[in-house]
Design an enzyme around this catalytic site. Structure first.
Site, PDB file in Angstrom:
ATOM      1  N   LYS A 170       0.878  -1.129   0.057  1.00 41.34           N
ATOM      2  CA  LYS A 170      -0.047   0.021  -0.059  1.00 41.34           C
ATOM      3  C   LYS A 170       0.834   1.302   0.124  1.00 41.34           C
ATOM      4  O   LYS A 170       1.531   1.504   0.926  1.00 41.34           O
ATOM      5  CB  LYS A 170      -0.987  -0.001   1.118  1.00 41.34           C
ATOM      6  CG  LYS A 170      -1.953   1.473   1.057  1.00 41.34           C
ATOM      7  CD  LYS A 170      -2.370   1.760   2.576  1.00 41.34           C
ATOM      8  CE  LYS A 170      -1.552   2.821   2.857  1.00 41.34           C
ATOM      9  NZ  LYS A 170      -1.334   4.146   1.991  1.00 41.34           N
ATOM     10  N   GLY A 201      -4.844   3.258  -1.075  1.00 42.16           N
ATOM     11  CA  GLY A 201      -5.738   3.593   0.041  1.00 42.16           C
ATOM     12  C   GLY A 201      -5.079   4.586   0.952  1.00 42.16           C
ATOM     13  O   GLY A 201      -3.904   5.066   1.157  1.00 42.16           O
ATOM     14  N   ASP A 202      -5.610   4.982   2.063  1.00 37.03           N
ATOM     15  CA  ASP A 202      -5.210   5.895   3.040  1.00 37.03           C
ATOM     16  C   ASP A 202      -4.927   5.048   4.245  1.00 37.03           C
ATOM     17  O   ASP A 202      -5.341   3.919   4.174  1.00 37.03           O
ATOM     18  CB  ASP A 202      -6.189   6.898   3.300  1.00 37.03           C
ATOM     19  CG  ASP A 202      -7.503   6.487   3.897  1.00 37.03           C
ATOM     20  OD1 ASP A 202      -7.533   5.221   4.189  1.00 37.03           O
ATOM     21  OD2 ASP A 202      -8.510   7.292   3.876  1.00 37.03           O
ATOM     22  N   PRO A 204      -6.216   5.389   7.580  1.00 37.93           N
ATOM     23  CA  PRO A 204      -7.128   4.809   8.342  1.00 37.93           C
ATOM     24  C   PRO A 204      -7.818   3.702   7.912  1.00 37.93           C
ATOM     25  O   PRO A 204      -8.405   2.795   8.215  1.00 37.93           O
ATOM     26  CB  PRO A 204      -7.926   5.939   8.781  1.00 37.93           C
ATOM     27  CG  PRO A 204      -7.206   6.912   8.500  1.00 37.93           C
ATOM     28  CD  PRO A 204      -6.068   6.658   7.531  1.00 37.93           C
ATOM     29  N   GLY A 205      -7.898   3.535   6.489  1.00 33.86           N
ATOM     30  CA  GLY A 205      -8.873   2.783   5.924  1.00 33.86           C
ATOM     31  C   GLY A 205      -7.976   1.620   5.299  1.00 33.86           C
ATOM     32  O   GLY A 205      -8.006   0.362   6.131  1.00 33.86           O
ATOM     33  N   GLY A 207      -4.343   1.034   5.324  1.00 36.19           N
ATOM     34  CA  GLY A 207      -3.320   0.853   5.993  1.00 36.19           C
ATOM     35  C   GLY A 207      -3.625   0.275   7.374  1.00 36.19           C
ATOM     36  O   GLY A 207      -2.904  -0.830   7.668  1.00 36.19           O
ATOM     37  N   GLU A 245      10.458   2.030  10.063  1.00 31.83           N
ATOM     38  CA  GLU A 245      11.609   3.070   9.836  1.00 31.83           C
ATOM     39  C   GLU A 245      10.787   4.298   9.948  1.00 31.83           C
ATOM     40  O   GLU A 245      10.006   4.728   9.022  1.00 31.83           O
ATOM     41  CB  GLU A 245      12.288   2.869   8.334  1.00 31.83           C
ATOM     42  CG  GLU A 245      13.648   3.429   8.339  1.00 31.83           C
ATOM     43  CD  GLU A 245      13.282   5.007   7.577  1.00 31.83           C
ATOM     44  OE1 GLU A 245      13.570   5.886   8.555  1.00 31.83           O
ATOM     45  OE2 GLU A 245      13.032   5.098   6.535  1.00 31.83           O
ATOM     46  N   CYS A 279      13.946  11.671   6.338  1.00 38.60           N
ATOM     47  CA  CYS A 279      14.028  11.146   7.781  1.00 38.60           C
ATOM     48  C   CYS A 279      15.346  11.367   8.395  1.00 38.60           C
ATOM     49  O   CYS A 279      15.394  11.392   9.623  1.00 38.60           O
ATOM     50  CB  CYS A 279      13.206   9.941   7.835  1.00 38.60           C
ATOM     51  SG  CYS A 279      14.233   8.801   7.040  1.00 38.60           S
ATOM     52  N   GLU A 379      10.207  17.112  14.360  1.00 36.89           N
ATOM     53  CA  GLU A 379      10.725  16.864  12.784  1.00 36.89           C
ATOM     54  C   GLU A 379       9.859  17.656  12.011  1.00 36.89           C
ATOM     55  O   GLU A 379       8.859  17.587  11.962  1.00 36.89           O
ATOM     56  CB  GLU A 379      10.477  15.430  12.725  1.00 36.89           C
ATOM     57  CG  GLU A 379      11.214  15.155  11.112  1.00 36.89           C
ATOM     58  CD  GLU A 379      10.767  13.468  10.868  1.00 36.89           C
ATOM     59  OE1 GLU A 379      11.864  13.104  10.091  1.00 36.89           O
ATOM     60  OE2 GLU A 379       9.888  12.917  11.337  1.00 36.89           O
TER      61      GLU A 379
END
Length: 480
Positions: A170, A201-202, A204-205, A207, A245, A279, A379
């Site tokens: 995803k 997909g996003d 909350p859905g 992932g 990560e 990151c 960050e």
């Protein structure tokens, strides 16, 4: 505007089960250039079922078979390298030269690295009379970010394919076009049906459903620490392996014997690379207090040489940040730094002059920062550098380690032994001495809230393997 309404499941393109679509925004223009379907729980179930159905057969493939599949995928990637660079540049704003040289190239590099490890990896060895064998962990769920899309996809997919795992990817819904293109490459390379699957997909859905799914044996996530915590919680009920990560606030120590004329401009460029959206960016520049003003002057000059512009414009060295949400977050943190008393050296709020549209951020430097300020602790994920003075080597080490993160760190010194000694004291998964670059054969990952597990090379390879001990096996008849 192209509409992508299908997912890659079970070796073919399958229509999404629902009708929810999401626009994909070009950050250079703030306008949509594509749209994607968003996966439902039913789509996640279908992709996981395909991966589960393919696992038993793929796990038993030989080393030679998996080598040939990786070679075929690498060849497909090479053919479409420039197309991949264009996709990445449009979806997340990277200058086209950076997209070709680093963004798209990173995907190829990780696939080649997985192939190199697979050629020579020793899956079996003995302890006394027991066989110790490493086997594929199983069905993997991959949730990848928008900032280095192909870097993070390939450094997961490559070793998973090499070790005999099957997977569901995803990608970020903010930058999904590169993953669709990669899926076309997978199909053209002849990867067996169900081994690799991709849904859009996003978080909350799709992932959360992927992380929580009982038929996923391992979830590998790259993104913010906040989202990583949610992934780990969703995965906990099924006690699956969780690889993370996550974020960073990497210190960059310039010692008093460093060559400041070269080290400071390099530090600024490293912080601002990819519009600061890395990151492991060295966002805290720690400098001797006696030379603080000298560093500020050098840093200002380097920052003001950065050419912010459209990704395809001649001379552009820094493009926009990825989204309106990211732009507003950076603006907020710049405002907080000013309110807390940091000295604004250059840059600041708003867009650069002449750029009225697009998520462009001024290359920004703050001086006279202390490590308790928000700008030194959170960050930013944008082109913002904090210069922090220190009075002694011991204080520099203490400031460097005073962070909830521990992804990367940087040390510059004219005395290599001194730099090596300080490197031993950094509480971080990676230390760069005197500007040494990353190496895809070397483990990438961090301490503390920067995550767990490692990517790249042998260490990344082994995160996709389980260890089995077979007692009383005997040493005869075991292939290398």
């Amino acid at each position: 505007m192209k509409s992508h309404r299908e997912f890659y499941i079970g070796g073919r393109w399958v229509a999404a089960s629902g009708a929810t679509m999401l626009p994909v925004i070009d950050p250079a223009t703030e306008t949509p250039f594509a749209e994607i379907a968003l996966a439902s729980a039913a789509d996640v179930d279908a992709a996981v079922a395909a991966a589960r159905g393919a696992f038993d057969g793929y796990a038993l493939t030989s080393r030679r078979e998996r080598i040939e599949l990786l070679e075929a995928l690498i060849e497909e990637y090479r053919k479409r390298h420039d197309e991949m660079a264009e996709a990445i540049s449009q979806e997340m704003g990277a200058p086209i030269e950076l997209a070709r040289r680093a963004q798209a190239a990173a995907g190829l590099d990780h696939l080649q690295q997985a192939l190199a490890v697979l050629r020579d990896y020793r899956f079996d060895h003995f302890i006394n009379d027991a066989l110790i064998t490493r086997e594929p962990v199983g069905v993997c769920g991959f949730i990848t970010p928008w900032n280095w899309p192909m870097n993070q996809i390939a450094c997961k997919v490559g070793p998973a394919l090499a070790t005999g795992c099957t997977m569901v990817l995803k990608p970020s819904e903010v930058a999904p076009i590169s993953a669709l293109l990669f899926s076309e490459m997978v199909h053209a390379a002849g990867i067996p049906a169900g081994v690799y699957n991709m849904i859009n997909g996003d978080g909350p859905g799709a992932g959360e459903a992927l992380a929580r799914h009982p038929d996923i044996d391992m979830v590998s996530f790259t993104g913010s620490t906040r989202a990583g915590v949610l992934v780990a919680k969703a995965a906990a009920d099924t006690v699956k392996r969780v690889h993370q990560e996550l974020g960073g606030k990497s210190p960059n120590i310039l010692l008093d014997d460093a060559d400041f004329d070269s080290a400071v401009p390099r530090s600024v460029r490293s912080c601002f690379g990819n519009s600061g959206q890395s990151c492991n960016a060295p966002t805290r520049l720690l400098v001797p207090r006696a030379r603080h003003d000298e560093v500020v002057a050098l840093a200002r000059k380097a920052a003001e040489a950065v050419h912010v512009g459209a990704p395809h414009a001649a001379g552009t060295t820094m493009g926009p940040v990825v989204s309106a949400i990211q732009f507003e977050r950076i603006q907020k943190l710049i405002g907080i730094a000013i309110a807390e008393g940091a000295t604004l050296v250059t840059g600041g709020p708003g867009r650069p002059d002449g750029l009225e549209r697009g998520y462009y951020v001024r290359p920004t430097i703050f001086a006279d920062v202390n490590n308790e300020m928000t700008i030194a602790r959170e960050e930013v994920f944008g082109p913002v550098l904090a210069i922090i003075p220190y009075d002694s080597e011991e204080e520099a080490i203490a400031i460097a380690n005073d962070t909830p993160y521990g992804l990367s760190s940087y040390i510059t010194s004219g005395d290599r032994e001194r730099a090596r000694r300080i490197a031993r004291r950094m509480r971080a998964g990676m230390v760069h001495l005197n500007g040494a670059p990353l190496d895809s054969a070397v483990p990438f990952g961090g301490y503390k809230q920067s995550g767990n597990g490692r990517e790249c090379g042998v260490f990344g390879f082994e995160d996709f393997l389980e260890v089995k001990a077979v007692f009383g096996h005997g040493r005869e008849g075991v292939a290398a």
